[in-house]
Enzyme design. Structure first.
Site, short mmCIF file in Angstrom:
data_model
loop_
_atom_site.label_atom_id
_atom_site.label_comp_id
_atom_site.label_asym_id
_atom_site.label_seq_id
_atom_site.Cartn_x
_atom_site.Cartn_y
_atom_site.Cartn_z
N ARG A 85 -35.21 -33.32 -38.06
CA ARG A 85 -35.87 -32.57 -36.99
C ARG A 85 -34.79 -31.96 -36.09
NH1 ARG A 85 -37.91 -34.69 -31.44
NH2 ARG A 85 -38.86 -32.79 -30.68
N HIS A 129 -36.63 -26.99 -26.98
CA HIS A 129 -36.11 -28.26 -26.47
C HIS A 129 -35.24 -27.92 -25.25
CE1 HIS A 129 -35.24 -32.64 -27.72
NE2 HIS A 129 -34.60 -32.46 -26.57
N GLU A 174 -41.42 -32.59 -25.29
CA GLU A 174 -41.52 -33.32 -24.03
C GLU A 174 -41.77 -32.40 -22.83
OE1 GLU A 174 -38.03 -35.79 -23.67
OE2 GLU A 174 -38.57 -37.04 -25.36
N ASN A 302 -42.61 -39.13 -28.92
CA ASN A 302 -41.29 -39.68 -28.59
C ASN A 302 -41.53 -40.95 -27.76
OD1 ASN A 302 -40.49 -37.29 -29.72
ND2 ASN A 302 -39.56 -36.45 -27.86
N TYR A 304 -39.63 -44.42 -25.95
CA TYR A 304 -38.41 -45.13 -25.59
C TYR A 304 -38.64 -46.45 -24.86
CZ TYR A 304 -35.73 -41.10 -27.07
OH TYR A 304 -35.16 -40.11 -27.83
N GLU A 377 -39.07 -39.16 -31.94
CA GLU A 377 -37.82 -39.66 -31.34
C GLU A 377 -38.01 -41.12 -30.99
OE1 GLU A 377 -36.21 -37.70 -27.85
OE2 GLU A 377 -36.60 -35.73 -28.70
O1 IFM Z 1 -31.60 -36.90 -25.44
C1 IFM Z 1 -32.94 -36.93 -25.08
C2 IFM Z 1 -33.71 -35.87 -25.83
O2 IFM Z 1 -33.19 -34.61 -25.62
C3 IFM Z 1 -35.15 -35.86 -25.40
N1 IFM Z 1 -35.72 -37.18 -25.44
C4 IFM Z 1 -34.99 -38.27 -24.87
C5 IFM Z 1 -33.56 -38.27 -25.38
C6 IFM Z 1 -32.77 -39.43 -24.73
O3 IFM Z 1 -32.71 -39.26 -23.36
#
Ligand code: IFM
Length: 475
Positions: A85, A129, A174, A302, A304, A377
């Site tokens: 990606r 992005h 995002e 995404n 985290y 992500e």
């Molecule tokens: O590096 C970023 C990415 O560009 C977008 N999502 C989170 C990642 C980590 O911060």
């Protein structure tokens, strides 16, 4: 059973057609910011402003992927990735954000796609992005409705050129970050601190998504089109009314504002009420939500971390320390505090919470129409070191990936239509306002020589892909 498998281990197998990928974004890796007619983006301008990026880092060279893409694709092939990606830099394709296409810019992506296909790696294209052409920012940026229409034209140009060989497309990456970090907190380009404009930006990013979906569909091709959202598990610190309200607000702004718009065709009323206290919402025009909810084939998620929040004022204004001084991104909910949930953290200060991924995936599957998903992500920054044996022994990152892939497996077993996983990120790169200090890569990049060194986590990921699943202790 391979030599490393014993009777004490078993394989958590993923579906045979599961997509095993890694993700990157243009500005974070390409460099070559003036090559072949590329125009200026808001990030090119932002990084020149004093105090905006730690250490004054910029992405003029980044990790020189523009010139080294063949070497990078070879590394991907060695890892056994089935998909990659990446994002297209809008200012390479349309240097000023509108008007004629810059063929030389587009050709770079054509070469990249051909190289990927030649290695049996499926290209997954993200159109935006965060590198808005600076000229569009000067005409109002995302708070201006016109930007959404420019984006649809740009999407059509790229899809028209690559749609014959790229099947998987995503519009905006995002949108929460692009709107609220770009226009409210000012942590990201263009670095404005204008809460009301951040809300306009969020709506126009959603509109841009919908218009682009329609524009690409109109061109035919057998494309699968997605939106990409960053979702967080959100917990109240206690069961108090104030904490429950804080969780509702943060979940609303981070998750539901985007999910409901894209998948239900309506903004959540409670979020509109929160935002309406900050600004009139008269920029949401009749029919916009119909456009925004144009059918998509896939939701790209995404993930985290988790936010634990409290309605008691006076706490931390965001989940982790910001790299530089910023305002609050939580428009209308600035009083909410982010508290420590007591879990281990990554080098970003983000809590590691893989149960949150199961929570998010099962929730989306339950609350939204049966939309297939991929994790587009997921990954972690740690303080990696290249050791004397010319290796990076990043056991913490491997553990992070393993835990989150187990969470994916659990979600699939629970019936979630999860079709793939993209590790963030292929290689160490420019981590926005944090500069090069935060390393998320599977591959280490020596900044002096640009030499690439796959980390232990990359070898582990390659082995996992080869096996088609995770080797775990037998019960
Ligand atoms: O590096 C970023 C990415 O560009 C977008 N999502 C989170 C990642 C980590 O911060």
């Amino acid at each position: 059973m391979t030599s490393q498998e014993t009777e004490a281990t078993t394989l958590l197998r993923f579906p045979t057609d599961f997509v095993w990928g890694a993700a990157t974004s243009a500005y974070q890796i390409e460099g070559a910011v003036t090559a072949d007619g590329r125009g200026t983006s808001i990030w090119d301008v932002f990084v020149t402003k004093p105090g905006r990026v730690i250490g004054g880092d910029d992405a003029t060279v980044a990790v020189d992927h523009y010139n080294r893409y063949r070497e990078d694709v070879k590394i991907m092939a060695e890892l056994g990735l089935t998909a990659y990606r990446f994002s297209v830099a809008w200012p390479r394709v349309q240097p000023t954000g509108s008007g004629p296409v810059n063929q030389r810019g587009l050709d770079f992506y054509r070469r990249l796609v051909d190289e990927l296909l030649a290695h049996g790696i499926e290209p997954w294209v993200t159109l935006y992005h965060w590198d808005l052409p600076q000229e569009l920012e000067e005409r109002g940026g995302w708070p201006a409705r016109e930007t959404a229409y420019c984006f649809a034209d740009y999407a059509q140009a790229v899809h028209g050129a690559l749609g014959d060989r790229v099947r998987n497309w995503s519009t905006v990456n995002e949108p929460w970050c692009a709107a609220f970090l770009g226009y409210a907190s000012g942590e990201h380009a263009p670095g404005r601190r204008e809460p009301a404009n951040a809300v306009r930006a969020a709506h126009h990013l959603n509109l841009a998504h919908g218009l682009a979906v329609q524009a690409m569909r109109a061109q035919g091709h057998d494309s699968r089109i997605a939106g990409t959202v960053n979702l967080y598990a959100v917990s109240p610190q206690t069961g108090s009314e104030a904490d429950l309200d804080a969780a509702r607000r943060i979940d609303g702004l981070q998750n539901r504002f985007f999910l409901d718009a894209l998948l239900k065709g309506a903004y959540p009323q409670d979020v509109l009420d929160d935002l309406g206290a900050v600004t009139a919402l008269d920029f949401i025009a009749e029919g916009d939500l119909r456009t925004i909810s144009s059918p998509i084939d896939l939701l790209m998620v995404n993930y985290y971390s988790r936010f634990t929040v409290s309605g008691r004022p006076g706490g931390r204004a965001s989940a982790a320390a910001a790299p530089v001084e910023t305002g609050s991104p939580w428009v209308g909910s600035e009083h909410v505090s982010f508290v420590n949930g007591g879990r281990p953290v990554t080098a970003m200060g983000w809590e590691i919470d893989e149960p949150g991924l199961v929570e998010i995936l099962t929730r989306v599957a339950r609350e939204y129409p049966s939309i297939p998903m991929v994790i587009s992500e997921n990954g972690a920054a740690f303080d990696d070191e290249l050791t004397a044996d010319d290796a990076v022994h990043d056991a913490e990152r491997t553990a992070y990936f393993e835990a989150h892939l187990r969470a994916c497996h659990e979600a699939i077993a629970a019936g979630v239509p999860l079709q793939g996983y993209f590790a963030w990120t292929l290689m160490d790169n420019f981590e926005w306002a944090w500069g090069y200090g935060k390393k998320f890569g599977l591959v280490y990049v020596d900044r002096a020589t640009m030499r690439r060194v796959p980390k232990d986590s990359a070898r582990w990921y390659a082995e996992t892909i080869r096996r088609g699943g995770l080797r775990v202790a037998a019960e």
